[in-house]
Design a protein around this motif. Structure first.
Motif, PDB file in Angstrom:
ATOM      1  N   THR A   1       1.001  -1.166   0.135  1.00  0.00           N
ATOM      2  CA  THR A   1      -0.076  -0.039  -0.043  1.00  0.00           C
ATOM      3  C   THR A   1       0.868   1.244  -0.015  1.00  0.00           C
ATOM      4  OG1 THR A   1      -0.108  -0.029   2.421  1.00  0.00           O
ATOM      5  CG2 THR A   1      -1.747  -1.274   1.259  1.00  0.00           C
ATOM      6  N   ASP A   2       0.248   2.402  -0.188  1.00  0.00           N
ATOM      7  CA  ASP A   2       0.946   3.820  -0.325  1.00  0.00           C
ATOM      8  C   ASP A   2       1.488   4.077   1.166  1.00  0.00           C
ATOM      9  OD1 ASP A   2       0.513   3.883  -2.936  1.00  0.00           O
ATOM     10  OD2 ASP A   2      -1.443   4.983  -2.732  1.00  0.00           O
ATOM     11  N   GLN A   3       0.720   3.618   2.142  1.00  0.00           N
ATOM     12  CA  GLN A   3       1.062   4.090   3.488  1.00  0.00           C
ATOM     13  C   GLN A   3       2.339   3.055   3.967  1.00  0.00           C
ATOM     14  OE1 GLN A   3      -2.093   2.988   2.617  1.00  0.00           O
ATOM     15  NE2 GLN A   3      -3.287   5.199   2.730  1.00  0.00           N
ATOM     16  N   ASN A   4       2.305   1.868   3.463  1.00  0.00           N
ATOM     17  CA  ASN A   4       3.588   1.178   3.955  1.00  0.00           C
ATOM     18  C   ASN A   4       4.724   1.790   2.974  1.00  0.00           C
ATOM     19  OD1 ASN A   4       1.722  -0.598   5.467  1.00  0.00           O
ATOM     20  ND2 ASN A   4       1.580  -1.997   3.911  1.00  0.00           N
ATOM     21  N   TRP A   5       4.688   2.210   2.001  1.00  0.00           N
ATOM     22  CA  TRP A   5       5.946   2.807   1.254  1.00  0.00           C
ATOM     23  C   TRP A   5       6.233   4.082   1.871  1.00  0.00           C
ATOM     24  CZ3 TRP A   5       5.374   7.021  -2.176  1.00  0.00           C
ATOM     25  CH2 TRP A   5       6.812   7.390  -2.856  1.00  0.00           C
ATOM     26  N   ALA A   6       5.116   4.507   2.319  1.00  0.00           N
ATOM     27  CA  ALA A   6       5.762   6.069   2.972  1.00  0.00           C
ATOM     28  C   ALA A   6       6.509   5.731   4.489  1.00  0.00           C
ATOM     29  CB  ALA A   6       4.256   6.964   3.159  1.00  0.00           C
ATOM     30  N   GLN A   7       5.982   4.637   5.070  1.00  0.00           N
ATOM     31  CA  GLN A   7       6.649   4.383   6.450  1.00  0.00           C
ATOM     32  C   GLN A   7       8.154   3.788   6.281  1.00  0.00           C
ATOM     33  OE1 GLN A   7       5.299   4.945   9.128  1.00  0.00           O
ATOM     34  NE2 GLN A   7       7.196   4.525   9.997  1.00  0.00           N
ATOM     35  N   LYS A   8       8.187   3.162   4.846  1.00  0.00           N
ATOM     36  CA  LYS A   8       9.486   2.795   4.672  1.00  0.00           C
ATOM     37  C   LYS A   8      10.512   3.929   4.214  1.00  0.00           C
ATOM     38  CE  LYS A   8       8.267  -1.824   2.771  1.00  0.00           C
ATOM     39  NZ  LYS A   8       8.301  -2.846   1.692  1.00  0.00           N
ATOM     40  N   LEU A   9      10.013   4.958   3.548  1.00  0.00           N
ATOM     41  CA  LEU A   9      10.814   6.250   3.392  1.00  0.00           C
ATOM     42  C   LEU A   9      11.027   6.740   4.422  1.00  0.00           C
ATOM     43  CD1 LEU A   9       8.681   7.622   0.228  1.00  0.00           C
ATOM     44  CD2 LEU A   9      10.936   6.420   0.069  1.00  0.00           C
ATOM     45  N   TYR A  10      10.144   6.835   5.470  1.00  0.00           N
ATOM     46  CA  TYR A  10      10.459   7.509   6.668  1.00  0.00           C
ATOM     47  C   TYR A  10      11.741   6.881   7.581  1.00  0.00           C
ATOM     48  CZ  TYR A  10       6.098   9.799   5.995  1.00  0.00           C
ATOM     49  OH  TYR A  10       5.107  10.518   5.620  1.00  0.00           O
ATOM     50  N   ASP A  11      11.685   5.361   7.312  1.00  0.00           N
ATOM     51  CA  ASP A  11      12.709   4.853   7.960  1.00  0.00           C
ATOM     52  C   ASP A  11      13.991   4.980   7.417  1.00  0.00           C
ATOM     53  OD1 ASP A  11      10.630   3.918   9.809  1.00  0.00           O
ATOM     54  OD2 ASP A  11      10.187   2.011   8.666  1.00  0.00           O
ATOM     55  N   HIS A  12      14.059   5.022   6.230  1.00  0.00           N
ATOM     56  CA  HIS A  12      15.122   4.798   5.526  1.00  0.00           C
ATOM     57  C   HIS A  12      16.315   6.212   5.199  1.00  0.00           C
ATOM     58  CE1 HIS A  12      13.909   0.735   4.407  1.00  0.00           C
ATOM     59  NE2 HIS A  12      15.197   0.386   4.269  1.00  0.00           N
ATOM     60  N   HIS A  13      15.461   7.184   5.167  1.00  0.00           N
ATOM     61  CA  HIS A  13      15.867   8.525   4.694  1.00  0.00           C
ATOM     62  C   HIS A  13      15.441   9.672   5.480  1.00  0.00           C
ATOM     63  CE1 HIS A  13      16.560   6.591   0.822  1.00  0.00           C
ATOM     64  NE2 HIS A  13      15.427   6.207   0.658  1.00  0.00           N
ATOM     65  N   SER A  14      15.094   9.297   6.773  1.00  0.00           N
ATOM     66  CA  SER A  14      14.998  10.599   7.829  1.00  0.00           C
ATOM     67  C   SER A  14      16.092  11.356   8.035  1.00  0.00           C
ATOM     68  CB  SER A  14      14.141  10.013   8.902  1.00  0.00           C
ATOM     69  OG  SER A  14      15.096   9.016   9.422  1.00  0.00           O
ATOM     70  N   SER A  15      17.288  10.671   7.906  1.00  0.00           N
ATOM     71  CA  SER A  15      18.439  11.216   8.153  1.00  0.00           C
ATOM     72  C   SER A  15      19.198  12.204   7.222  1.00  0.00           C
ATOM     73  CB  SER A  15      19.546  10.308   8.869  1.00  0.00           C
ATOM     74  OG  SER A  15      19.870   9.185   7.552  1.00  0.00           O
ATOM     75  N   SER A  16      18.486  11.972   6.028  1.00  0.00           N
ATOM     76  CA  SER A  16      19.057  12.760   4.842  1.00  0.00           C
ATOM     77  C   SER A  16      18.812  14.164   5.030  1.00  0.00           C
ATOM     78  CB  SER A  16      18.316  11.999   3.378  1.00  0.00           C
ATOM     79  OG  SER A  16      18.821  12.804   2.231  1.00  0.00           O
ATOM     80  N   ASN A  17      19.739  14.929   4.339  1.00  0.00           N
ATOM     81  CA  ASN A  17      19.380  16.759   4.276  1.00  0.00           C
ATOM     82  C   ASN A  17      18.349  16.754   3.407  1.00  0.00           C
ATOM     83  OD1 ASN A  17      21.319  16.907   6.307  1.00  0.00           O
ATOM     84  ND2 ASN A  17      23.038  17.104   4.894  1.00  0.00           N
ATOM     85  N   HIS A  18      18.322  15.909   2.310  1.00  0.00           N
ATOM     86  CA  HIS A  18      17.049  16.407   1.230  1.00  0.00           C
ATOM     87  C   HIS A  18      15.885  15.602   1.356  1.00  0.00           C
ATOM     88  CE1 HIS A  18      20.198  18.533  -1.226  1.00  0.00           C
ATOM     89  NE2 HIS A  18      21.173  17.457  -0.827  1.00  0.00           N
ATOM     90  N   PHE A  19      15.479  15.000   2.574  1.00  0.00           N
ATOM     91  CA  PHE A  19      14.293  14.262   3.008  1.00  0.00           C
ATOM     92  C   PHE A  19      13.807  14.771   4.073  1.00  0.00           C
ATOM     93  CE2 PHE A  19      11.626  10.960   4.354  1.00  0.00           C
ATOM     94  CZ  PHE A  19      11.096  10.578   2.986  1.00  0.00           C
ATOM     95  N   GLN A  20      12.434  15.165   4.047  1.00  0.00           N
ATOM     96  CA  GLN A  20      11.870  15.522   5.328  1.00  0.00           C
ATOM     97  C   GLN A  20      10.368  14.808   5.659  1.00  0.00           C
ATOM     98  OE1 GLN A  20      11.805  19.877   5.292  1.00  0.00           O
ATOM     99  NE2 GLN A  20      14.001  20.136   5.467  1.00  0.00           N
ATOM    100  N   LYS A  21      10.170  14.916   6.661  1.00  0.00           N
ATOM    101  CA  LYS A  21       8.664  14.406   7.137  1.00  0.00           C
ATOM    102  C   LYS A  21       7.848  15.504   7.352  1.00  0.00           C
ATOM    103  CE  LYS A  21       6.278  11.183  10.043  1.00  0.00           C
ATOM    104  NZ  LYS A  21       5.356  12.213  10.209  1.00  0.00           N
ATOM    105  N   PRO A  22       6.708  15.596   6.683  1.00  0.00           N
ATOM    106  CA  PRO A  22       5.607  16.771   7.370  1.00  0.00           C
ATOM    107  C   PRO A  22       5.230  16.460   8.717  1.00  0.00           C
ATOM    108  CG  PRO A  22       5.083  15.898   5.294  1.00  0.00           C
ATOM    109  CD  PRO A  22       6.040  14.978   5.732  1.00  0.00           C
ATOM    110  N   ARG A  23       5.114  17.371   9.232  1.00  0.00           N
ATOM    111  CA  ARG A  23       4.570  17.217  10.682  1.00  0.00           C
ATOM    112  C   ARG A  23       3.214  16.788  10.986  1.00  0.00           C
ATOM    113  NH1 ARG A  23       7.044  22.839  13.602  1.00  0.00           N
ATOM    114  NH2 ARG A  23       9.166  22.357  13.169  1.00  0.00           N
TER     115      ARG A  23
END
Length: 1851
Positions: free
Chosen positions: A520-542
């Motif tokens: 699902t799209d939600q699972n994919w979004a969660q994987k993005l948060y897990d893998h790229h939260s430390s990147s300077n070019h990736f951010q999670k909306p509040r």
């Protein structure tokens, strides 16, 4: 340079502004380092305290000097930052209306939302061949740069066009492709460039749609590769597409539309061929009505659909395939209308059986309706064990239907692209290509989905490539100039790209989630948060767990994850695809079959949304969609392939900017512009440039600009580099602020502005000093003027007092004198009165006494006169009486002597000796007369032959009549017939007198009637003139309200209009000649290609012999029939067609006039017919009575002459047979003999055979002519023959022989006698009175015939006058109607109507005169032909008669006789054998070099060819003339084709062709061309052939050569014009004020050869002089030379003016002065060549006015009025353009204000100027070839032996 030096008072800066982004301000107080506040004054005069902080609020940006504002290149600005860039773009866009600006290697294009006239073909020609920095920024300049680098570096090029939707990307790419299609057009006219351009409307129809930002937004990316061969002509193209927005097929947001093709098809649904598509309005379909607005303002979908269909046809798509495409598109619309109904359970759905949309969908695609209905609501599940069929819910079925629609459209899109590539494919080997990338720009919306993510990902890749390329160019520039290279830190977006495409990146995780069955799209979004939260070019909306933010190079973008997986999978059910594969329509089945094969075999497919069908596997496995590539994976692969292509080419960048979101024309929103500038990388380019040394000056430009800062001793050195180094080291203390390169000086940002400030301060100090000096000088001048005025006033005052005292003394003395004179006058008057009285009394007394004496003397004198007269009368009377008596006595005595002598003579006459003497004298006289007749025969053979024939026939008659006369005289004696004869004589005399009186009476009547008619005609003419005067008075009253200027203007306008029509007609004809030449060249090229492609060994016909020229040249040499004008016009109408003929006013007017003439001719013939009938009734009886007499008289005489001629013809036939036998025998005897003598004799016999045939034809013609003459002469003598046969008496009284002339007279006298037949012969023995009587009767009949002739003439003249009277009456009535109609109109309409009537009258008169001239010329030519034929035949007949005996006796001498005759009678001819013709053409034309005949007579080949033509005409050889002229024309064309770039050769053959044309005219025999000939030249005229049609062919050939000459000369001059006229410094003193600028870029300059700056005005004038001398040396007519020079000057004017209109750097005051000087030098050259009086000077008038416009004042309304009145040769657009481009040279000059330009525009609105900006450089004036006869004598022409023309024999 410290901060304290920069931020001083009056320095201007930029401060941030929330609305305008940046706002201008001025420092009002010096800033010192560390101050917290900066005191500023805004533009509205308000003050502001701007806080300064170290980190939060640094010092504001500095503004550039005004001299730099509006620069073409942003990198030329001294201060490079965001506000400077934004302000420069704003000024150029709003004030100057310039939409293009350079930013280093980037072209910034701002969408004007208005159609601008800057993309025409003349603009393309202006940019072609120019360096990128030489002209103003333009998309054509970028295209030319790419084209030039491809040709120079032999490296592939790319043009990357990017920008937001609505910024103008598609239009920019389209114009770039148009430029390549125009400049690199195919060499063989195969229309490849047309096909490339034709792909645009197709791709716009199927790939563009209306969005909220753009009405024609491209919803896909495309990369078009245009292929070129080694000659850099277009040979083909290829297109690749990226990421088609398929979702738009099934969904559109509000106020948006689907793809254009759907609406175009619905708009054309009413057409007959689209009835079976079952389409209605677009509002009726779901897929086209979601946006709620199906229309676009200003767009007609039906018309666009016709363009799309035409493009399909042009690309070779068959009609059947087009129909299939339209069916598929219509089926998608019907599929969207299929209604899916949900069942009650909610887990299944169904479709109604009678659903019409489903029926239409299946019918159009040719599939089974039941199967499609089933699988739209069900799907198949495959497991390891078995297969299940499961129902779908309503939502699932709707999604599946929409996915099927998107899938069908995507495959159709790919199929169309594939077929476009097939149409653009070529088998020719591609040498290089230029790619045009039209791809979406960076996008960010409120809702960003998978499409925006892919678009921004592509822009990240392109930005990385852009940054590296800019960095590389900067590095190359520094290394080239040997500047120490320091690493410049620039933004690298590789981390952002790694975030997207690296392992476990966003795309990788997306593909992995798509493989999970329950992903699902939600699972994919969660994987993005897990893998790229430390990147300077990736951010999670509040506030969201289903979206993520990517920090792109341009901005942060938040993406919503909903739909990412579905769009990435692009799922389509296999069962639905299998149904489509089974379609009965081949295209539908092939569409998806090809897609399947492509998906299994190709892994590098670059099409967006390519592979949507799962491959079928035989064994049960997991779903196939897990193994196929996702959309993201495909897009990543295609993007990598694109980047590889771009990296292998030299890129050129075009960044399109959208100025506002409201689509308003020339409206600039600073916030939107800044946002796009940041996104497209322009500011990054500025930042990279500013980090190094952005400002660069050459040493010479720096020296010229800043030498005012130097001292005189510093300039003593001759090395400019040393001077510049010393100056910079003195002015700028920090050595890091500048660097010295090999050819340039590099400055840090702001240093040029500092130098400008120093220069301005230096100028300001100098100005203050000058002002101080001038003001002191003015005050001194004022004091001296006041002092001088005071002294002058004193002097004048004293003089006034002295003069007043002197006047008093003068008046006192004058009073005394007046008193003295008055008294004297009074006394003198009294004395004179008394004296006059005394004199009067004395005069009257003396007169009375004198008159009395006079009366006495008068009476005495009268008495003396009377006495004298009486005495004289008495003496004269006495003398007359005595004289009369003496005369009577003398008469009586003389009569007695005469009677005696008469009797003695009668006795002697009867003696035999006397008769013998008379006979001897008669024989001598006959011999003398015979000799005399022989002499006359030599002068006029035809008349003497007729006279000798008539005399020979009458000799026998005369002898017979002589015998009869002698017999009658012997029988009859003397009788008393004298009295009766005298009575008859008196009666005849009375009749003659009556006839004379009757004649006089008739003449008087005729004269009186004629006078009356003339008087009536005069009255009518007077009346007509009165009417004309009244009409003129009315016209004058009408026109009195207008000014004299308007009247003169209308007349000149009418004359100019007529001249323009004539020039346009001539130009149209010469354009047709030019088009014919182009088509002929194309035909030759195609023939060459065919011959190369299909070559077979052996003999082949030369393709040049099959050219259209041969068919055009194959004219008959003698025109023997004359076709009437009506037939010519009708034939012309048939050839042109009714539609074209109706459009041709000339043909229409000619036909209309011809109808009127035929009607008048019919009336005249009807009247003549009635008169002839009346005349026939009156003369019917006489004709009946005389018919039998005429026939009997003709028979005897004609039979005699006919027998003689037939005998002569038999002789000629016998001679002909003998000659033929002799030829055959000689041919048989000498067939095996190789000797030349036998061959010569054989040739002689052949020539004699031909001469005999000609003589035979001449004899036959002579028989006909003589028969006609016999009949005419016999008709005149019919009455005489009849009287002779019935009433001829026999005379015997006289035996004298008579002279031939006397006998002829006697014979005619006897024939005329009808009433007196027998008695008159007895009057005397000689019959003299009878002959006198007959002579009188003949005179009476002659007078009667003359009287009848005059009567008939009088009647004819009377009838003609009546007809003329009727015509005048009709004309008068018509004019009265016109006057009444004119009076009923308004004054403006009256003027227009009168002008129209005058034009109609002039047109009719012109047509009348033209037709009359044509008729007279035709008749003249016809008569001359007949006369020449008759004269030649008569001469040949006489020559054959004179040589008949020698030719039969000694045939071997015939050739010598013929040669002697030719040498004696003809001169100025050259004889050649037929087999020598190729050698003649090769020697005179093919191998001829101009220098070979430079020392001989000009145009020698033309004279030699004409002398050969003359000889062929002399021997009457039609085939020889035709062959020679055709070969000559073809050979000249071949030579010119071979030397198509040689001016000398082209000029040489233009001179010879025109001279040959003049010779054909001069010696044609037409009187119009013979007026200037010498008598000897008139003898050399052509005798047999009329070569008028060949003259037309030569005239067309001359036009073609002239056009080629102009093209060659323009090609030579074109590289010189701009440099010589605009760039070279003819006035060295202006070099110091040359404007600065960073124009020429190193990549744009040609490194080899002499650059454009190498040409000066002297070189241009030298080239013109070389052209002029070459043409003069070749003998070209001066009139043609003038026309060539005029055309070249027009080219100079057009190219110079076009460059002036496209270059901002040359629109300055100094350029105007320089340009005016250059023009004066050209005018001086014209005066030196005596060409200043021609129209050549007028062609330079626009350039002269442009130079004046640059120099005049441009401030007040008076200046605007002067400019409008001055620039009459410039259009309104050109004037406004020059004012917009005007650039001040320094700070002391002022720019042209916007209000002044608007004032100019308002004043120029009344002009009706054409809507073109640039001058047409391809325009060629129509050429005229005036007739120029030659004074050269052909017989004296010397042919040099070096030409090797020994095979020619002078005749």
């Amino acid at each position: 340079m410290s901060v304290n030096e920069l931020y001083t008072k009056y320095t201007r800066v930029w401060i941030p502004d929330p609305e305008e982004v940046w706002r201008a301000a001025e420092i009002i107080k010096d800033y010192k380092e560390g101050d917290p506040i900066l005191h500023l004054k805004l533009e509205d005069e308000s003050t502001l305290e701007y806080p300064i902080g170290q980190k939060d609020n640094p010092l504001p940006f500095l503004r550039n000097p005004d001299i730099l504002v509006g620069e073409n290149d942003l990198t030329a600005l001294s201060y490079l930052h965001e506000p400077a860039v934004l302000h420069n773009l704003r000024v150029r866009f709003l004030e100057s209306n310039h939409i293009y600006t350079y930013c280093g290697i980037v072209l910034v294009a701002i969408n004007p939302y208005e159609q601008l006239p800057i993309y025409g073909e003349e603009v393309i020609n202006a940019y072609s061949g120019q360096n990128m920095g030489d002209m103003d920024p333009h998309i054509f300049a970028v295209a030319e740069e790419a084209y030039k680098q491809m040709a120079r570096d032999e490296k592939n090029q790319s043009i990357i066009v990017s920008g937001e939707s609505g910024a103008g990307k598609t239009v920019s790419a389209k114009y770039a492709m148009r430029y390549f299609a125009t400049v690199g057009g195919s060499a063989n006219d195969t229309s490849v460039e047309e096909k490339v351009l034709a792909s645009n409307p197709i791709m716009e129809a199927i790939g563009n749609a209306k969005t909220t930002r753009n009405d024609n937004s491209s919803r896909f990316g495309k990369y078009i590769q245009i292929g070129f061969d080694r000659q850099y002509h277009i040979i083909g193209a290829n297109m690749r597409t990226y990421l088609l927005e398929k979702s738009r097929v099934v969904f559109q947001a509000e106020d948006e539309r689907n793809y254009h093709i759907f609406y175009q098809l619905c708009a054309s649904a009413s057409l007959q061929e689209f009835k079976d598509l079952a389409l209605t309005s677009a509002e009726d379909f779901t897929y086209t009505s979601l946006g709620e607005n199906i229309f676009i303002d200003g767009v007609n979908d039906a018309e666009d659909f016709e363009k799309t269909r035409h493009a399909f046809t042009l690309l070779g798509v068959k009609d059947s395939h087009q129909g299939s495409i339209y069916k598929i598109i219509a089926s998608i619309l019907h599929l969207g209308n299929v209604e899916i109904r949900s069942e009650r359970d909610g887990e299944s759905c169904r479709i109604s059986k009678d659903n019409p949309s489903l029926h239409h969908f299946c019918r159009l695609l040719g599939v089974e309706q039941d199967q499609m209905e089933h699988w739209l609501c069900h799907r198949k599940l495959v497991t390891t064990a078995e297969t299940y069929v499961k129902s779908m819910s309503h939502a699932q079925a709707t999604n599946a239907r929409n996915a099927l629609a998107k899938h069908i459209y995507a495959h159709l899109f790919d199929w169309i692209v594939q077929h476009i590539n097939k149409a653009l494919f070529t088998t020719t080997k591609q040498h290089s290509f230029i790619g045009v990338l039209d791809i979406y720009g960076f996008e960010t919306f409120e809702f960003n989905s998978f499409e925006q993510f892919c678009i921004n990902y592509a822009n990240e890749k392109l930005q990385q490539q852009f940054n590296s390329h800019v960095f590389k160019l900067e590095q190359e520039e520094y290394m080239k100039e040997q500047i120490p290279w320091t690493l410049i830190d620039f933004y690298d977006n590789q981390p952002c790209i790694d975030l997207i495409e690296a392992k476990l990146g966003i795309l990788d995780l997306l593909d992995e989630e798509c493989k999970v069955p329950k992903g699902t799209d939600q699972n994919w979004a969660q994987k993005l948060y897990d893998h790229h939260s430390s990147s300077n070019h990736f951010q999670k909306p509040r506030m969201s767990n289903t979206s993520f933010i990517v920090v792109h190079f341009a901005d942060k973008v938040e993406y919503q994850c909903d739909g990412f997986l579905e769009k990435n999978r692009d799922t389509v059910y296999e069962e639905q695809i299998n149904i489509l594969k089974a379609s009965k329509f081949q295209l539908v089945a092939d569409l998806f079959q090809e897609a399947k094969e492509g998906s299994t075999t190709s892994v590098t497919t670059s099409k967006g949304s390519k592979i949507n069908v799962r491959p079928v596997k035989p064994s049960p496995k997991p779903p196939n969609r897990e193994h196929r590539k996702t959309v993201g994976h495909q897009f990543r692969n295609s993007l990598h392939l694109l980047m590889e292509t771009l990296n292998a080419t030299t890129p050129h960048y075009v960044r399109c900017i959208k100025p506002n979101d409201d689509k308003e024309a020339f409206s600039f929103d600073s916030r939107r512009a800044v946002q796009q500038l940041r996104a497209c990388g322009v500011l990054e380019t500025i930042r990279i440039s500013a980090a190094g040394y952005p400002s660069r000056w050459t040493y010479m430009d720096f020296f010229n600009r800043y030498r005012v800062l130097m001292k005189k001793k510093e300039m003593a050195s001759g090395d400019k580099k040393v001077i510049c180094k010393n100056l910079l080291e003195t002015l700028i203390k920090d050595p890091d602020k500048f660097q010295f390169g090999k050819t340039k000086i590099f400055f840090r940002a702001g240093q040029v502005a500092y130098l400008e400030k120093l220069r301005t301060d230096k100028f300001r100090a100098a100005c203050i000093k000058i002002q101080k000096t001038v003001r002191g000088w003015l005050q001194r001048i004022r004091y001296q003027r006041i002092r001088k005025a005071a002294v002058t006033i004193q002097r004048y005052g004293r003089g006034y007092l002295a003069r007043r005292y002197v006047e008093y003394l003068r008046l006192t003395r004058a009073a005394l004198i007046c008193q003295k004179q008055l008294r004297m006058v009074r006394e003198r008057r009294a004395y004179l009165r008394i004296h006059r009285a005394v004199v009067t009394i004395q005069a009257f007394t003396r007169g009375m006494h004198t008159r009395r004496l006079y009366q006495e003397y008068l009476q005495h004198h009268k008495a003396t006169i009377i006495q004298k007269s009486v005495r004289g009368w008495m003496e004269r009377k006495k003398f007359r009486r005595a004289r009369n008596a003496a005369v009577v006595i003398q008469c009586a005595y003389r009569r007695l002597l005469a009677k005696r002598q008469l009797k003695q003579l009668k006795i002697e006459a009867r003696s035999a000796e006397h008769l013998k003497k008379l006979n001897v004298g008669m024989e001598n006289k006959i011999v003398q007369l015979q000799r005399k007749m022989d002499d006359q025969n030599k002068e006029n053979r035809s008349l003497n032959e007729q006279l000798s024939t008539t005399n020979a026939s009458l000799v026998a008659e005369i002898s017979k009549l002589q015998k009869d006369l002698d017999l009658m005289r012997s029988r009859q004696g003397d009788s008393n017939q004298l009295t009766s004869l005298q009575t008859e004589l008196e009666r005849l005399q009375a009749e003659v007198q009556e006839a004379h009186s009757e004649k006089k009476r008739l003449e008087e009547e005729y004269r009186s009637e004629k006078q009356e008619l003339e008087q009536r005609v005069l009255e009518l003419e007077k009346e007509n003139s009165v009417l004309k005067e009244e009409k003129e008075e009315m016209n004058q009253r009408i026109l009195q309200s207008r000014n004299m200027e308007v009247q003169e203007g209308s007349v000149s306008q009418r004359e100019a209009g007529l001249q323009a029509e004539l020039d346009a007609e001539r130009q149209r004809y010469q354009n047709l000649v030019k088009e014919f030449s182009r088509l002929e060249q194309r035909y030759d090229n195609l023939q060459e290609e065919v011959s190369l492609a299909k070559f077979h060994p052996g003999h082949r016909r030369n393709p040049s012999n099959q050219s259209s020229l041969e068919s055009d040249s194959n004219y008959p040499s003698i025109s023997t029939s004359e076709v009437g004008d009506t037939e010519d016009t009708i034939q012309q109408v048939e050839e042109m067609g009714l539609d074209k003929a109706a459009m041709d006013i000339g043909v229409f007017m000619k036909l209309q006039k011809r109808v009127r003439e035929l009607e008048q001719e019919r009336r005249r013939l009807q009247t003549n017919l009635e008169k002839m009938e009346e005349l026939a009734k009156r003369k019917g009886t006489e004709q009946k009575n005389s018919t039998s007499e005429q026939e009997s008289a003709d028979l005897a005489y004609n039979s005699l002459k006919r027998q003689e001629l037939e005998t002569e013809n038999k002789k000629l036939k016998n001679e002909l047979n003998e000659l033929r036998k002799a030829i055959a025998e000689n041919a048989t005897k000498n067939s095996n003999s190789p000797s030349s003598e036998v061959q010569d004799s054989y040739n002689v016999l052949l020539s004699q055979l031909k001469a005999a045939n000609e003589e035979l034809e001449a004899r036959k013609e002579e028989v006909l002519i003589l028969r006609t003459q016999i009949v005419s002469s016999a008709q005149q003598n019919v009455a005489a023959n009849h009287s002779e046969a019935n009433h001829a008496p026999e005379w015997t009284n006289s035996n004298k022989d008579m002279d031939k002339d006397e006998g002829l007279q006697d014979y005619q006298g006897l024939c005329e006698s009808k009433s007196q037949t027998q008695d008159w012969g007895y009057l005397n023995e000689d019959g003299e009175l009878g002959l006198a009587y007959q002579g009188l009767k003949q005179v009476a009949r002659l007078l009667e015939a003359q009287l009848q002739t005059q009567t008939r003439q009088h009647e004819d003249e009377l009838e003609a006058l009546r007809t003329q009277n009727e015509m005048l009456r009709e004309d008068l009535e018509r004019k009265q109607e016109l006057i009444s109609h004119t009076l009923s109109l308004s004054p403006d309409a009256q003027v227009e109507f009168s002008i129209q009537q005058e034009l109609t009258r002039l047109t009719n008169e012109n047509l009348d005169l033209k037709e009359l001239v044509e008729k007279l010329e035709k008749n003249e030519k016809k008569l001359k032909k007949q006369l020449r034929i008759y004269m030649k035949k008569v001469q040949e007949l006489e020559a054959s008669q004179a040589k008949a005996q020698p030719s039969r006796a000694r045939p071997e001498l015939t050739r010598q006789v013929t040669v002697q005759r030719k040498e004696k009678d003809f001169e100025g001819m050259l004889e050649y054998n037929k087999e020598d013709e190729p050698l003649l053409i090769k020697t005179l034309i093919t191998d001829m070099k101009p220098h070979n005949v430079s020392a001989t007579v000009p145009c020698l080949p033309a004279y030699v060819l004409f002398m050969c033509i003359r000889h062929a005409d002399y021997i009457n050889d039609d085939q020889k003339v035709h062959s020679l002229l055709t070969s000559t024309i073809n050979a000249i064309k071949k030579v010119l084709k071979k030397h198509n770039n040689d001016f000398e050769m082209t000029s040489f053959w233009l001179a010879n062709t025109s001279r040959l044309l003049h010779c054909l005219k001069q010696y044609s025999g037409d009187e119009g061309f013979m007026t200037h000939n010498t008598p000897k030249q008139n003898e050399h005229c052509l005798k047999n052939f009329d070569l008028a049609e060949y003259r037309q062919v030569l005239s067309d050939l001359s036009i073609q050569i002239y056009q080629q000459l102009i093209k060659v000369a323009e090609d030579i001059m074109q590289p010189m014009i701009v440099s010589a006229m605009l760039e070279s410094e003819s006035i060295p003193s202006l070099a110091g004020v040359k404007p600065m600028g960073y124009r020429n870029r190193s990549s744009s300059m040609d490194c080899d050869g002499e650059g454009p700056g190498g040409y000066t005005l002297v070189a241009l004038i030298r080239q013109l002089g070389q052209f002029h001398s070459t043409m003069a040396d070749h003998g070209l007519d001066p009139e043609i030379v003038q026309q060539v020079i005029r055309q070249l000057f027009y080219c100079i004017n057009a190219i110079t003016l076009n460059n002036l209109l496209l270059r901002k750097d040359v629109c300055s005051w100094s350029t105007g002065l320089q340009l005016r000087y250059n023009i004066s030098q050209l005018e001086e050259w014209l005066r030196g060549k005596n060409l200043h009086q021609t129209a050549t000077v007028g062609t330079m008038e626009p350039l002269i006015q442009a130079a004046q416009l640059l120099q005049v004042k441009k401030k007040t309304s008076q200046d605007a009025e002067e400019i409008c009145s001055l620039c009459t040769a410039l259009t309104a657009q050109q004037i406004v353009k020059i004012l917009n481009l005007y650039t001040p040279l320094n700070e002391f000059e002022e720019r042209v204000t916007v209000s002044f330009i608007r004032n100019i525009q308002g004043r120029l609105q009344e002009r009706n100027d054409p809507p073109t900006l640039l001058v047409d450089t391809k325009h060629i004036f129509p050429v005229l070839f005036p007739y120029t006869p030659s004074a050269l004598s052909l017989e004296n022409l010397h042919i040099p032996a070096s030409l090797s023309l020994d095979f020619l024999t002078r005749v």
